[in-house]
Scaffold this active site. Sequence first.
Site, mmCIF file in Angstrom:
data_model
loop_
_atom_site.group_PDB
_atom_site.id
_atom_site.type_symbol
_atom_site.label_atom_id
_atom_site.label_comp_id
_atom_site.label_asym_id
_atom_site.label_seq_id
_atom_site.Cartn_x
_atom_site.Cartn_y
_atom_site.Cartn_z
ATOM 1 N N ARG A 80 -8.449 -15.073 -3.299
ATOM 2 C CA ARG A 80 -8.271 -14.206 -4.743
ATOM 3 C C ARG A 80 -8.100 -14.902 -5.807
ATOM 4 N NH1 ARG A 80 -5.612 -9.351 -3.495
ATOM 5 N NH2 ARG A 80 -4.837 -9.032 -1.354
ATOM 6 N N ASP A 113 -9.525 -3.823 -7.966
ATOM 7 C CA ASP A 113 -9.548 -3.565 -9.377
ATOM 8 C C ASP A 113 -9.607 -5.012 -9.992
ATOM 9 O OD1 ASP A 113 -7.036 -4.320 -8.368
ATOM 10 O OD2 ASP A 113 -5.725 -3.304 -9.892
ATOM 11 N N ASP A 137 -5.755 -0.257 -0.219
ATOM 12 C CA ASP A 137 -4.867 0.403 -1.160
ATOM 13 C C ASP A 137 -5.191 1.741 -1.518
ATOM 14 O OD1 ASP A 137 -3.348 -1.945 -0.638
ATOM 15 O OD2 ASP A 137 -3.697 -2.505 -2.895
ATOM 16 N N ARG A 162 7.069 4.487 18.275
ATOM 17 C CA ARG A 162 7.913 5.297 19.136
ATOM 18 C C ARG A 162 8.306 5.175 20.382
ATOM 19 N NH1 ARG A 162 8.518 10.208 16.748
ATOM 20 N NH2 ARG A 162 6.661 9.980 15.250
ATOM 21 N N ARG A 170 16.874 3.782 18.631
ATOM 22 C CA ARG A 170 16.616 2.997 17.168
ATOM 23 C C ARG A 170 15.982 3.930 16.173
ATOM 24 N NH1 ARG A 170 15.110 -2.770 19.851
ATOM 25 N NH2 ARG A 170 17.182 -3.509 20.008
ATOM 26 N N GLY A 178 0.174 -1.830 0.524
ATOM 27 C CA GLY A 178 -0.406 -0.912 -0.267
ATOM 28 C C GLY A 178 -0.079 -0.917 -1.867
ATOM 29 N N ARG A 179 0.590 -2.220 -1.875
ATOM 30 C CA ARG A 179 0.616 -2.541 -3.297
ATOM 31 C C ARG A 179 1.747 -1.443 -4.291
ATOM 32 N NH1 ARG A 179 -0.210 -7.430 -5.335
ATOM 33 N NH2 ARG A 179 -2.085 -8.164 -3.965
HETATM 34 O O1 F6P Z 1 -4.428 -5.469 -1.920
HETATM 35 C C1 F6P Z 1 -4.716 -5.304 -0.657
HETATM 36 C C2 F6P Z 1 -3.488 -5.970 -0.063
HETATM 37 O O2 F6P Z 1 -3.558 -5.678 1.464
HETATM 38 C C3 F6P Z 1 -2.135 -5.218 -0.406
HETATM 39 O O3 F6P Z 1 -1.827 -3.848 0.136
HETATM 40 C C4 F6P Z 1 -1.239 -6.254 -0.155
HETATM 41 O O4 F6P Z 1 -0.067 -6.374 -0.935
HETATM 42 C C5 F6P Z 1 -1.652 -7.583 -0.409
HETATM 43 O O5 F6P Z 1 -3.393 -7.163 -0.219
HETATM 44 C C6 F6P Z 1 -1.426 -8.688 0.400
HETATM 45 O O6 F6P Z 1 -2.264 -9.733 -0.079
HETATM 46 P P1 F6P Z 1 -2.572 -11.006 0.738
HETATM 47 O O7 F6P Z 1 -3.588 -10.966 1.766
HETATM 48 O O8 F6P Z 1 -2.929 -11.852 -0.243
HETATM 49 O O9 F6P Z 1 -1.281 -11.641 1.189
#
Ligand code: F6P
Length: 404
Positions: A80, A113, A137, A162, A170, A178-179
């Site tokens: 990242r 992005d 996402d 399920r 429960r 999905g951010r």
């Molecule tokens: O952007 C993709 C994603 O899978 C998001 O949905 C999630 O919040 C994030 O990456 C998790 O990132 P990492 O793998 O750096 O913990």
Amino acid sequence: MASIKRIGVITSGGDCGGLNAVIKGISRKAYSLGVESVVIPNGYAGLYNLVDLDDVVLLNAERVSKIEASLAGSEAGHSRVKITKIDDPNKYERIKRGLDKFNIDGLVISGGDDTGSVVVDLASRNIPCVHVPKTMDLDLQSYSVGGDSAINRISVMTRDLRTTGLSHNRILVIEVFGRYVGHTAFRGGIGAEADCILIPEVPVDFDVVYEHMKTTYMARVERSDVKAGTYIIVVSEGIKTSGGEMLYDESAGVDAFGHKKLAGAGKYVRQQLEKRLKNDPDVEKFMKRTGMYAPGVYLIPEVREVTPGHLVRSGQSSAFDVSFGYKAGAGAVLLLMEGKFANTVVNVEGTKILYQPTEEAIKRREVDIEEITLFETLGTCFGRKPPKFEYEFEEMKGPIPRHV
Ligand code: F6P
């Protein structure tokens, strides 16, 4: 035509399904044009450090045949790291020296992005590059590889849960990645026939969720000859309250892109439901009627949150993502060879390579709220009072847009 004899392949950001097909699409298309392709490992970290590497892996026929397109993740590795954030005033020179060292004339970079914004930046500094849309996402303008795989995995995992939910009566809250958008929670939840789906695009009214849960769950248990029932909520990690605040856990920190790590939405939903269950006088009567009540031990139905986390983007890629990945990878090579830098491949339809400037392609796309209203009329709760489903008819003329 740009004079490109060797292409560097980069995958960046979070991994997901379909990326290995992208790599195979790039390498096989390049090979068919007499062009070499090589892996630049570990995303932009690898690009920055390329100059110090002893060697790069050539994606020749033998090496490529060892890559399994149907496996998620990326043979090229990820990080990242965002070039713009690297604290080195000479970083672009260093990158260019790395590319020269290995005779790499252009880059195909797959990512979301943040990755795409670096594609725009690198191209503006005369580093030839194009972009393949990738993110589970699904928040880019075009379809991005990885989305379909994640949706299918969310759907399968939710359906699988399920059985345990039913056995223990429960209420299950499944928090999914999905951010800031709810595409995967929405489609995965529908795929699993979840009772309730909470997404960032709809601020959550927990009283509405509770009422829907109470009615659905209680009726289900009471109707059952063995008094068994569950209620399934799929919640996107980025949900907001009706006041617009996000419900993440501050202690999770930030990632290397500088984004807050989202965590805690499922826990928050559980706490909201538990609070209401404890304060609702109907619940004790229900527990007694259904033979669940045990004084001092079992007073309210249990609510549990489950967080599949990275599992939703691991394992197998869907067939759709393998197919799209191949096409997008090959299409990107053609864009690069044509000198159409700083563009994102949108799709390959027959012999047409569809593309869009990367600057446009990376603008955030949210769930179109109109799309959920139909599902609300079919009984799924989205955490709000359903508005009226206003519809109209339109007769299609001419060719119908393709779905696959
Ligand atoms: O952007 C993709 C994603 O899978 C998001 O949905 C999630 O919040 C994030 O990456 C998790 O990132 P990492 O793998 O750096 O913990």
